[in-house]
Design an enzyme around this catalytic site. Structure first.
Site, PDB file in Angstrom:
ATOM      1  N   ARG A  59       0.901  -1.149  -0.154  1.00 22.25           N
ATOM      2  CA  ARG A  59      -0.080   0.008  -0.056  1.00 22.25           C
ATOM      3  C   ARG A  59       0.713   1.079   0.000  1.00 22.25           C
ATOM      4  NH1 ARG A  59      -2.902  -3.870  -0.748  1.00 22.25           N
ATOM      5  NH2 ARG A  59      -4.614  -4.676   0.425  1.00 22.25           N
ATOM      6  N   GLU A  94     -13.904 -15.334   8.137  1.00 19.50           N
ATOM      7  CA  GLU A  94     -13.757 -14.687   6.811  1.00 19.50           C
ATOM      8  C   GLU A  94     -13.471 -15.777   5.681  1.00 19.50           C
ATOM      9  OE1 GLU A  94     -10.946 -11.297   6.493  1.00 19.50           O
ATOM     10  OE2 GLU A  94     -11.445 -11.123   4.378  1.00 19.50           O
ATOM     11  N   GLY A 104     -12.545  -6.574  -1.182  1.00 21.34           N
ATOM     12  CA  GLY A 104     -11.879  -7.336  -2.054  1.00 21.34           C
ATOM     13  C   GLY A 104     -11.294  -7.049  -3.273  1.00 21.34           C
ATOM     14  N   GLY A 105     -11.171  -5.595  -3.424  1.00 22.36           N
ATOM     15  CA  GLY A 105     -10.827  -4.980  -4.692  1.00 22.36           C
ATOM     16  C   GLY A 105     -11.624  -4.262  -5.387  1.00 22.36           C
ATOM     17  N   LYS A 116     -17.753 -12.842   7.748  1.00 26.79           N
ATOM     18  CA  LYS A 116     -17.089 -11.724   6.838  1.00 26.79           C
ATOM     19  C   LYS A 116     -16.880 -12.334   5.331  1.00 26.79           C
ATOM     20  CE  LYS A 116     -13.253  -8.485   6.180  1.00 26.79           C
ATOM     21  NZ  LYS A 116     -12.249  -7.521   7.096  1.00 26.79           N
ATOM     22  N   ARG A 150      -9.366  -1.844   2.097  1.00 33.76           N
ATOM     23  CA  ARG A 150      -8.987  -0.860   1.017  1.00 33.76           C
ATOM     24  C   ARG A 150     -10.137   0.274   0.590  1.00 33.76           C
ATOM     25  NH1 ARG A 150      -7.303  -5.863  -2.673  1.00 33.76           N
ATOM     26  NH2 ARG A 150      -8.700  -6.716  -1.310  1.00 33.76           N
TER      27      ARG A 150
HETATM   28  P1  13P Z   1     -10.441  -5.445   1.821  1.00 32.97           P
HETATM   29  O1  13P Z   1     -11.683  -4.921   2.288  1.00 32.97           O
HETATM   30  O2  13P Z   1      -9.374  -4.412   1.479  1.00 32.97           O
HETATM   31  O3  13P Z   1     -10.553  -6.701   1.023  1.00 32.97           O
HETATM   32  O4  13P Z   1      -9.839  -6.028   3.257  1.00 32.97           O
HETATM   33  C1  13P Z   1     -10.635  -6.619   4.369  1.00 32.97           C
HETATM   34  C2  13P Z   1      -9.741  -7.545   4.770  1.00 32.97           C
HETATM   35  O5  13P Z   1      -9.706  -7.449   6.120  1.00 32.97           O
HETATM   36  C3  13P Z   1      -9.325  -8.700   4.091  1.00 32.97           C
HETATM   37  O6  13P Z   1      -8.943  -9.617   5.149  1.00 32.97           O
END
Ligand code: 13P
Length: 338
Positions: free
Chosen positions: A33, A177, A262-263, A219, A292
């Protein structure tokens, strides 16, 4: 296990109007990043960047919890207040990433298994002492020719459930997640098929491991076309498909679902969440746990030094995502001042 306490924390994490900031980038990921803004990844820059986010004026109005990384949970504000203590005083719940990353799954080329179970019980005791009230473990499922295999899905679901059981034993709420990646050129239908199989396996394993569903947060990824797909499904279809799959596979006892971004672009992630919340009433709260999509604009505006601009950009995204948790966000709000 204190069930009442687990349920209370889980509900507070997904309370309407708020969501979770994922600021748990590992040292390797935060370096990527920082590379994007041509900033060296030193421990002090990492600390200062997190302090910029956490001390944003009014942040507790839209952020319920923050996921920290091992280095970050031990760091302090420039005034010497440990981050978990600073957040707790604001009414923000500190959490901690406890997996040690997705590694190649032996015998299954192209697939990964998330590691970090060894010594996890002892680490949870320490993190809990440092102030963490919830934890996160991310399993990664990639879609490509011939993958994912059912074996990789089940292996990852089993590890997620073992992690969740250890968390609950220590009165730490597990964020479960399972991320189906949106890299690649697959269709939204393929994402739906794979995500449904993954959630089925995850909830089978959670049941087998005797997880208290009221004391966890899911998640997941949204059901979305691959980034490189020729015809990407529109936002309304993403919202409808995601809600359909979740209704099929997530028991109503789970208090809330906090999506990863997730992008997706920041605006897409907010719009999708808002459209889903408009499809209610739903059995669970739907909120965000974005990395992100909450940080991209703030990271650029901060640029290594500009606290005020970084905070302004972060506050705007947090506020708009807060509105999305009740379906009140509209795209024209992007143009209005922060
Ligand atoms: P993103 O929202 O950037 O995908 O990151 C969330 C996260 O914690 C991924 O493990």
């Amino acid at each position: 296990m204190n069930r009442n306490e687990l349920a209370r924390i889980a509900r507070a994490m997904v309370v309407k109007g708020k969501g979770i900031l994922a600021a748990d980038e590992s040292t390797g990921t935060i370096k990527k990043r920082f590379d994007s803004i041509k900033l060296e990844s030193t421990e002090e820059y990492r600390r200062s960047y997190r302090e910029m986010l956490f001390t944003t004026p009014g942040v507790a109005e839209t952020i319920s919890g923050v996921i920290l990384y091992d280095e970050t949970i031990r760091q302090k504000t420039k005034d010497g207040v440990p981050f978990p203590e600073y957040l707790t005083k604001l009414g923000i719940i500190p959490g901690i990433k406890v997996d040690t990353g997705a590694k190649p799954l032996a015998g299954y080329p192209g697939e990964t298994i998330t590691e970090g179970l060894d010594g996890l019980r002892e680490r949870l005791v320490e993190y809990s002492r440092l102030g963490a009230r919830f934890a996160k473990w991310r399993a990664v499922i990639d879609i490509a020719d011939g993958i994912p295999t059912q074996f990789a899905i089940d292996a990852n679901a089993h590890a997620l459930a073992r992690y969740a059981a250890l968390c609950q034993e220590n009165d730490v709420v597990p964020i479960v997640e399972p991320e189906v990646l949106m890299d690649g050129g697959h269709s939204i239908e393929r994402c739906e098929e794979v995500t449904e199989a993954v959630l089925q396996s995850v909830f089978n394993q959670l049941a087998a491991h005797r997880i208290y569903l009221e004391g966890m947060v899911l998640k997941p990824n949204m059901i979305i076309s691959g980034k490189k797909a020729a015809n990407r499904a529109p936002p309304e279809v993403v919202a409808e498909s995601t809600v359909r799959v979740l209704k099929r596979r997530v028991p109503a006892a789970v208090p809330g679902i906090a999506f990863l971004s997730g992008g997706q672009s920041s605006e897409e992630a907010t719009l999708h969440l808002s459209l889903m919340n408009k499809l209610g009433p739903l059995p669970w709260a739907l909120t965000f746990s974005y990395g992100r999509a909450l940080q991209d604009a703030a990271l650029k505006a901060w640029g290594g030094k500009n606290f005020a601009e970084g905070q302004k950009a972060f506050a705007k995204r947090a506020r708009l995502n807060g509105l999305a948790t009740t379906g009140q966000y509209t795209a024209d709000m992007e143009r209005q001042a922060a």
